[in-house]
Write an enzyme that holds these catalytic residues in place. Structure first.
Site, PDB file in Angstrom:
ATOM      1  N   PHE A 113      44.452  37.772  46.558  1.00 46.69           N
ATOM      2  CA  PHE A 113      43.711  36.530  46.735  1.00 46.69           C
ATOM      3  C   PHE A 113      42.236  36.785  46.479  1.00 46.69           C
ATOM      4  O   PHE A 113      41.594  37.558  47.204  1.00 46.69           O
ATOM      5  CB  PHE A 113      43.916  35.985  48.155  1.00 46.69           C
ATOM      6  N   LYS A 114      41.729  36.143  45.436  1.00 48.33           N
ATOM      7  CA  LYS A 114      40.298  36.226  45.144  1.00 48.33           C
ATOM      8  C   LYS A 114      39.635  35.006  45.785  1.00 48.33           C
ATOM      9  O   LYS A 114      39.805  33.878  45.318  1.00 48.33           O
ATOM     10  CB  LYS A 114      40.056  36.241  43.637  1.00 48.33           C
ATOM     11  N   ILE A 115      38.857  35.254  46.824  1.00 46.02           N
ATOM     12  CA  ILE A 115      38.243  34.171  47.579  1.00 46.02           C
ATOM     13  C   ILE A 115      36.791  34.024  47.130  1.00 46.02           C
ATOM     14  O   ILE A 115      35.973  34.921  47.339  1.00 46.02           O
ATOM     15  CB  ILE A 115      38.305  34.438  49.095  1.00 46.02           C
TER      16      ILE A 115
END
Length: 312
Positions: A173-175
């Site tokens: 997950f790239k936040i």
């Protein structure tokens, strides 16, 4: 042509910067420059590389150009580091097909935004879940969900944790939303062992806060992976004070890239250091103002960024 996929042990960790797409002065692909760009990024300490992302100007490429860049990079990397290929598309079928192609060519992971188009075309949560279900069923490599403002699609912690729980390939997950550290912390708490890779995606502006929240990776611009390594390496080694000092040293350049230059910053640094011949972006994107470029290079030189001397 297919290449041997990278066999780095998962989970993938560290700095996985976005590689720019290299053009010549006419705006055509420069694949030789692309290969030199990749060599520089590996020499500068990238633990892996992401291609065809927004910072790669993926939105100005034809499908044929996307494929040309992907095959050129994967063949040239030849397993030296893991490569993440961005395969975002509104269509579930097209995204799945792009992702299968990337996997067959040797990609270690795909990165995908939720389906969106323009300012108003969105799908409800049910459609988002089904979209990622189709994608997860099409490939065997991990999927990174890109939680990005550009998509304009709210992705709640509960939804992301559900996707990780129900879909075996949704693991990273790239936040890159406001309050990234808080969201990372909540996602790790909600998803537990199913969250294999909670990553900072704010071009390192919030890197220390995100590391403190539990981030295990950072997807930054491609201009100075050597600088990001100076922050991440001591942090992961347990020396937070050394990491904090390095973060404070590099933050002016990180901030300048993010707030003044955007995606062209890495190209400007690479061109100044002889990595690539041209820092051209594809029209209608505009070149840097000379004063802005000078400010960027001044900050990079003060920090002895490898990009400024790699090609000389």
């Amino acid at each position: 042509m297919p290449v041997t996929p990278h066999k780095a042990q998962r989970p993938y960790r560290g700095v996985f910067p976005v590689a720019p797409t290299i053009f010549d002065e006419r705006g055509e692909l420069d694949l030789e420059g692309q290969r030199r760009c990749i060599d520089f990024m590996i020499d500068a300490g990238s633990n892996g590389i992401c291609i065809l992302a927004n910072f790669s100007e993926q939105f100005v490429l034809t499908d044929a150009e996307r494929e040309a860049v992907m095959f050129a990079v994967l063949e040239h990397v030849a397993g030296r580091v893991p490569v993440i290929v961005t395969t975002t598309h509104f269509s579930s079928a097209v995204c799945a097909a792009r992702s299968k192609q990337a996997e067959a060519a040797g990609a270690a992971m795909v990165m995908v935004m939720p389906p969106y188009h323009g300012a108003t075309f969105r799908v409800p949560e049910k459609g988002i879940v089904e979209f990622f279900k189709v994608l997860s069923g099409a490939i065997d490599i991990p999927i990174m969900i890109q939680d990005a403002p550009v998509a304009g699609t709210p992705l709640s912690v509960e939804l992301l944790a559900r996707l990780a729980r129900e879909l075996s390939n949704v693991r990273y997950f790239k936040i890159e939303v406001a309050g990234a550290a808080s969201k990372l912390r909540s996602l790790i708490e909600a998803g537990g062992k199913d969250i294999e890779g909670p990553w900072d995606g704010e071009e390192a502006i919030t890197l220390m806060a995100d590391l403190d929240a539990g981030a295990t990776g950072a997807m930054t611009g491609g201009g100075y992976p050597d600088g990001i390594r100076q922050i991440i390496d001591p942090y992961f080694a347990g020396d937070r004070e050394k990491a904090k000092a390095a973060y404070e040293r590099w933050l002016p350049l990180i901030n300048y890239e993010n707030r003044q230059c955007g995606l062209i910053a890495c190209k400007a640094m690479m061109q100044a250091g002889g990595v690539i011949k041209s820092d051209a972006v594809r029209h209608p994107l505009q070149p840097l103002h000379p004063a802005t470029r000078a400010g960027l290079l001044e900050l990079a030189k003060e920090r002895d960024a490898l990009a400024l001397r790699w090609g000389k």
